[in-house]
Design a protein around this motif. Structure first.
Motif, PDB file in Angstrom:
ATOM      1  N   ARG A 104       0.818  -1.203   0.000  1.00 23.65           N
ATOM      2  CA  ARG A 104       0.000   0.000   0.000  1.00 23.65           C
ATOM      3  C   ARG A 104       0.863   1.269   0.000  1.00 23.65           C
ATOM      4  NH1 ARG A 104      -5.018  -1.366   2.312  1.00 23.65           N
ATOM      5  NH2 ARG A 104      -5.537  -3.500   1.683  1.00 23.65           N
ATOM      6  N   ARG A 105       0.256   2.360  -0.461  1.00 28.00           N
ATOM      7  CA  ARG A 105       0.891   3.674  -0.414  1.00 28.00           C
ATOM      8  C   ARG A 105      -0.101   4.716   0.092  1.00 28.00           C
ATOM      9  NH1 ARG A 105       3.413   4.833  -6.245  1.00 28.00           N
ATOM     10  NH2 ARG A 105       1.535   3.772  -6.990  1.00 28.00           N
ATOM     11  N   VAL A 106       0.431   5.867   0.489  1.00 20.72           N
ATOM     12  CA  VAL A 106      -0.407   6.998   0.867  1.00 20.72           C
ATOM     13  C   VAL A 106      -0.161   8.128  -0.131  1.00 20.72           C
ATOM     14  CG1 VAL A 106      -0.597   6.443   3.310  1.00 20.72           C
ATOM     15  CG2 VAL A 106       1.345   7.789   2.530  1.00 20.72           C
ATOM     16  N   THR A 107      -1.241   8.788  -0.538  1.00 25.39           N
ATOM     17  CA  THR A 107      -1.181   9.817  -1.563  1.00 25.39           C
ATOM     18  C   THR A 107      -0.794  11.161  -0.964  1.00 25.39           C
ATOM     19  OG1 THR A 107      -2.981   8.676  -2.718  1.00 25.39           O
ATOM     20  CG2 THR A 107      -2.463  10.922  -3.430  1.00 25.39           C
ATOM     21  N   VAL A 108       0.207  11.802  -1.551  1.00 28.34           N
ATOM     22  CA  VAL A 108       0.552  13.174  -1.189  1.00 28.34           C
ATOM     23  C   VAL A 108      -0.043  14.079  -2.261  1.00 28.34           C
ATOM     24  CG1 VAL A 108       2.394  14.800  -0.621  1.00 28.34           C
ATOM     25  CG2 VAL A 108       2.702  12.352  -0.148  1.00 28.34           C
ATOM     26  N   ARG A 109      -0.919  14.987  -1.839  1.00 32.63           N
ATOM     27  CA  ARG A 109      -1.676  15.824  -2.773  1.00 32.63           C
ATOM     28  C   ARG A 109      -1.290  17.290  -2.625  1.00 32.63           C
ATOM     29  NH1 ARG A 109      -6.978  13.533   0.018  1.00 32.63           N
ATOM     30  NH2 ARG A 109      -5.665  14.185   1.748  1.00 32.63           N
ATOM     31  N   ARG A 110      -1.839  18.102  -3.492  1.00 36.60           N
ATOM     32  CA  ARG A 110      -1.590  19.545  -3.426  1.00 36.60           C
ATOM     33  C   ARG A 110      -2.061  20.122  -2.092  1.00 36.60           C
ATOM     34  NH1 ARG A 110       0.070  22.659  -7.395  1.00 36.60           N
ATOM     35  NH2 ARG A 110      -0.173  24.928  -7.301  1.00 36.60           N
ATOM     36  N   GLY A 111      -3.143  19.552  -1.558  1.00 37.62           N
ATOM     37  CA  GLY A 111      -3.688  20.064  -0.309  1.00 37.62           C
ATOM     38  C   GLY A 111      -3.101  19.440   0.944  1.00 37.62           C
ATOM     39  N   THR A 112      -2.077  18.601   0.803  1.00 40.77           N
ATOM     40  CA  THR A 112      -1.467  17.964   1.970  1.00 40.77           C
ATOM     41  C   THR A 112      -0.578  18.983   2.686  1.00 40.77           C
ATOM     42  OG1 THR A 112      -1.457  15.808   0.861  1.00 40.77           O
ATOM     43  CG2 THR A 112      -0.046  16.056   2.790  1.00 40.77           C
TER      44      THR A 112
END
Length: 266
Positions: free
Chosen positions: A212-220
């Protein structure tokens, strides 16, 4: 080694002015630099996808607090903006490329934004970035026929081996979608491990082809990013995304059943 959870970070574009297609999953260079500083400040040690999997197989020891930094697709900003920051910290990372989206002789078009060229990919590899496969044209692999699936995997693998001189050993599923059939095909194509999404920490017990991975987004923001690194409130952070993903999975399964039924009548 015990099944200690590890944050595997999933980035896409690192860009000052991303286009509409990549904006939500991009981070600005300043935020990326701040996030890498935070990794160092918390005492985490980045490793590649291959190193994490090898450590869990017992092949080599892992640091006490590992973290994996990954990038999907192959956006030009990984070379322009991310590489100098990684080099400054001495951090390894893994880049999963869709070979048909990269600029050059294999370009099939369809890249959502400005993509890397092969010179840049080779420079990333020389700087310690593991280059992994991400298919050739970035389709939903679990929706393909067996022949189409094999073709996507083999073309991507052969191009990477030819351009870089080494066969890739790590794979990331486009959109995070896989199935038992897809995972078996990825293994048969010669990959030793593969990453999904799932927005959860990676564990040895997930198996080498469903990490699994965790998403790093613009709003993080910085606080959320720190929580992801420490494994705190991850499920709550991605609760809305998980609900949407589960709903869409039902739709996609229904489409797949319908396609199989139609093909069986032809």
């Amino acid at each position: 080694m015990s099944d200690v959870p590890v944050p595997v970070l999933m980035y896409h574009a690192v860009a000052t002015a991303p286009n509409a297609a990549t904006r939500a999953l991009s981070v600005v260079p300043e935020a990326f630099a701040e996030q890498m500083e935070l990794i160092g400040g918390l005492g985490l040690t980045p490793v590649t996808t291959a190193d994490l999997a090898a450590g869990w197989r017992g092949g080599r020891p892992l640091p006490a607090r590992p973290v994996v930094i990954t990038f999907d697709d192959g956006y030009e900003g990984v070379h322009r903006h991310a590489l100098p920051v990684l080099a400054r910290h001495g951090f390894p990372a893994t880049l999963f490329v869709s070979t048909g989206w990269l600029r050059g002789t294999h370009d099939t078009g369809g890249g959502p934004d400005t993509m890397l060229d092969w010179r840049q990919v080779r420079e990333l590899a020389a700087a310690g970035v593991e280059i992994g496969g991400h298919s050739h044209t970035h389709p939903q692999l679990d929706q393909l026929s067996d022949a189409e699936l094999r073709a996507e995997l083999l073309r991507c693998t052969r191009i990477l081996a030819g351009e870089l001189g080494t066969r890739p050993v790590s794979f990331a599923y486009p959109y995070g979608y896989s199935s038992r059939r897809v995972r078996q095909a990825v293994r048969a194509a010669g990959y030793a491990q593969a990453l999904a999404v799932g927005n959860a920490l990676a564990r040895r017990g997930q198996g080498p082809y469903a990490l699994r991975r965790v998403t790093v987004r613009r709003g993080t923001g910085a606080e959320e990013f720190e929580r992801l690194l420490l494994g705190r409130a991850v499920a709550r952070t991605f609760a809305r995304e998980r609900a949407l993903t589960q709903g869409y999975a039902l739709v996609r399964r229904a489409r797949q059943v319908r396609r199989k039924a139609i093909s069986s009548r032809v």
